[in-house]
Design an enzyme around this catalytic site. Structure first.
Site, PDB file in Angstrom:
ATOM      1  N   TYR A 247       6.497   3.892   4.966  1.00  0.00           N
ATOM      2  CA  TYR A 247       6.280   2.635   4.253  1.00  0.00           C
ATOM      3  C   TYR A 247       6.979   2.654   2.896  1.00  0.00           C
ATOM      4  O   TYR A 247       7.486   1.635   2.429  1.00  0.00           O
ATOM      5  CB  TYR A 247       4.787   2.382   4.067  1.00  0.00           C
ATOM      6  CG  TYR A 247       4.161   1.560   5.173  1.00  0.00           C
ATOM      7  CD1 TYR A 247       3.836   0.222   4.982  1.00  0.00           C
ATOM      8  CD2 TYR A 247       3.886   2.120   6.416  1.00  0.00           C
ATOM      9  CE1 TYR A 247       3.257  -0.540   5.988  1.00  0.00           C
ATOM     10  CE2 TYR A 247       3.305   1.382   7.433  1.00  0.00           C
ATOM     11  CZ  TYR A 247       2.998   0.044   7.218  1.00  0.00           C
ATOM     12  OH  TYR A 247       2.426  -0.693   8.222  1.00  0.00           O
TER      13      TYR A 247
ATOM     14  N   TYR B  64      -7.635  15.913  14.190  1.00  0.00           N
ATOM     15  CA  TYR B  64      -7.758  15.734  12.741  1.00  0.00           C
ATOM     16  C   TYR B  64      -6.467  16.084  12.015  1.00  0.00           C
ATOM     17  O   TYR B  64      -5.880  15.247  11.316  1.00  0.00           O
ATOM     18  CB  TYR B  64      -8.915  16.569  12.189  1.00  0.00           C
ATOM     19  CG  TYR B  64      -9.138  16.362  10.706  1.00  0.00           C
ATOM     20  CD1 TYR B  64      -9.642  15.160  10.231  1.00  0.00           C
ATOM     21  CD2 TYR B  64      -8.827  17.362   9.785  1.00  0.00           C
ATOM     22  CE1 TYR B  64      -9.833  14.952   8.870  1.00  0.00           C
ATOM     23  CE2 TYR B  64      -9.024  17.169   8.421  1.00  0.00           C
ATOM     24  CZ  TYR B  64      -9.527  15.962   7.967  1.00  0.00           C
ATOM     25  OH  TYR B  64      -9.704  15.760   6.630  1.00  0.00           O
TER      26      TYR B  64
ATOM     27  N   VAL C 228     -16.409  12.896  -1.618  1.00  0.00           N
ATOM     28  CA  VAL C 228     -15.501  12.599  -2.727  1.00  0.00           C
ATOM     29  C   VAL C 228     -15.604  11.141  -3.139  1.00  0.00           C
ATOM     30  O   VAL C 228     -15.623  10.820  -4.335  1.00  0.00           O
ATOM     31  CB  VAL C 228     -14.052  12.951  -2.335  1.00  0.00           C
ATOM     32  CG1 VAL C 228     -13.090  12.629  -3.482  1.00  0.00           C
ATOM     33  CG2 VAL C 228     -13.938  14.427  -1.979  1.00  0.00           C
TER      34      VAL C 228
END
Length: 340
Positions: A187, A173, A38
């Site tokens: 955040y 993963y 990508v």
């Protein structure tokens, strides 16, 4: 691959035609995982636009030169050679940060589970820290793997929870991607960082790497060299796949029109397919057949245990995403471009 191939150039033009691209003029992108499937196409698209700046990040300048070398002399392009597990230099001031560096294929999960986790977690952390300092927007590229295995015949909407198994190395993963999404939300809540999340599904296309051990990539590689296609299962798994150009269109749609802190599935109903049918479509492109063969123990440790993973895409369609390619066209384009 031949990036001047008319079909690839057509793909780039189609991505550039999406609504809102003009608003990116003069913006600076920092993209990690720049040499991935990508990342490579996204950078090709942005450089073709001509009036945006790209800072591509990767661990190997040699690999980046092979994948992105045509951009190295462009004043709008720069390459930063560093490991994403390290903080970024203080003098970088991007408008958009797209952290895509990750081990994304089964053999890597099997052989390097610790590294896979840390690349995802530290890569997200350093991207978010840089965004906090610079005011940049993070477009976090997550994955269909965060859903695990479907527990019924329903498609995954963005607030779905499937069934995940932590008792294997492959959890490195999907769990690190889930944790990275949680870090993005943290955040945003605590530090006010602007974050949008794009959950990509199984992607294929001409920017694939030939050492990619994903099943779809192996099918395509066999078709290119004119060999029978080996299927390591009965092939009844039913998955969402996305042609790489549609994936980039979806990613940019989230960037341009998505809401902060919202996750969007990037998928196309035109390319949902069973694994054996994907293999058969590849085989038909080169006049070969599909051969069934059980995986080795090492291979099987990296394989997904999911049997169904279909991603609903109503949310991303609601902000203007229109998938273009059907499965036959996408596979045929991939093989034709790579054969050239």
């Amino acid at each position: 691959m031949n990036k001047q191939h008319p079909l690839y150039q057509e793909d780039l033009a189609r991505v550039l035609s999406i609504d809102g691209m003009e608003s990116l003029s003069g913006k600076t992108f920092l993209i990690t995982g720049a040499t991935g499937m990508v990342g490579t196409m996204l950078i090709d698209v942005l450089m073709a636009k001509g009036d945006v700046n790209v800072i591509a990040v990767g661990r190997s300048r040699e690999k980046a030169s092979a994948r992105l070398g045509m951009h190295f002399d462009n004043k709008h392009f720069s390459f930063l050679e560093q490991d994403v597990c390290q903080p970024f230099p203080n003098d970088i001031t991007p408008d958009y940060i797209i952290p895509m560096a990750s081990n994304t294929h089964p053999l890597a999960y099997s052989q390097y589970p610790i590294e896979t986790m840390m690349i995802n977690l530290k890569g997200a952390e350093h991207a978010l820290n840089l965004a906090e300092k610079t005011g940049a927007t993070v477009i976090y590229t997550s994955t269909n793997e965060v859903y695990g295995n479907a527990i019924d015949d329903q498609s995954f909407v963005e607030d779905s929870n499937g069934s995940l198994n932590l008792s294997n190395a492959r959890a490195c993963y999907n769990e690190s991607k889930r944790s990275s999404e949680a870090l993005c939300q943290s955040y945003a809540a605590e530090k006010g960082v602007k974050v949008k999340i794009a959950r990509l599904c199984r992607i294929f296309g001409p920017t694939m790497l030939m050492d990619d051990s994903k099943a779809s990539s192996q099918f395509i590689r066999k078709a290119i060299i004119g060999e029978d296609i080996v299927l390591k299962s009965e092939g009844n798994q039913f998955f969402s796949y996305t042609y790489v150009a549609d994936a980039v269109i979806g990613l940019l749609t989230v960037l341009l029109k998505g809401e902060n802190t919202v996750a969007y599935n990037v998928s196309s109903e035109k390319t949902n397919i069973r694994l054996k049918d994907f293999a058969q479509t590849c085989a038909a492109c080169c006049g070969k057949k599909v051969v069934f063969d059980l995986p080795s123990e090492t291979e099987s440790r990296g394989y997904s245990v999911a049997t169904r993973s279909i991603l609903a895409n109503e949310r991303i369609k609601g902000i203007g995403f229109i998938p273009y390619y059907d499965i036959q066209d996408a596979i045929s384009r991939t093989i034709t471009i790579l054969k050239s």
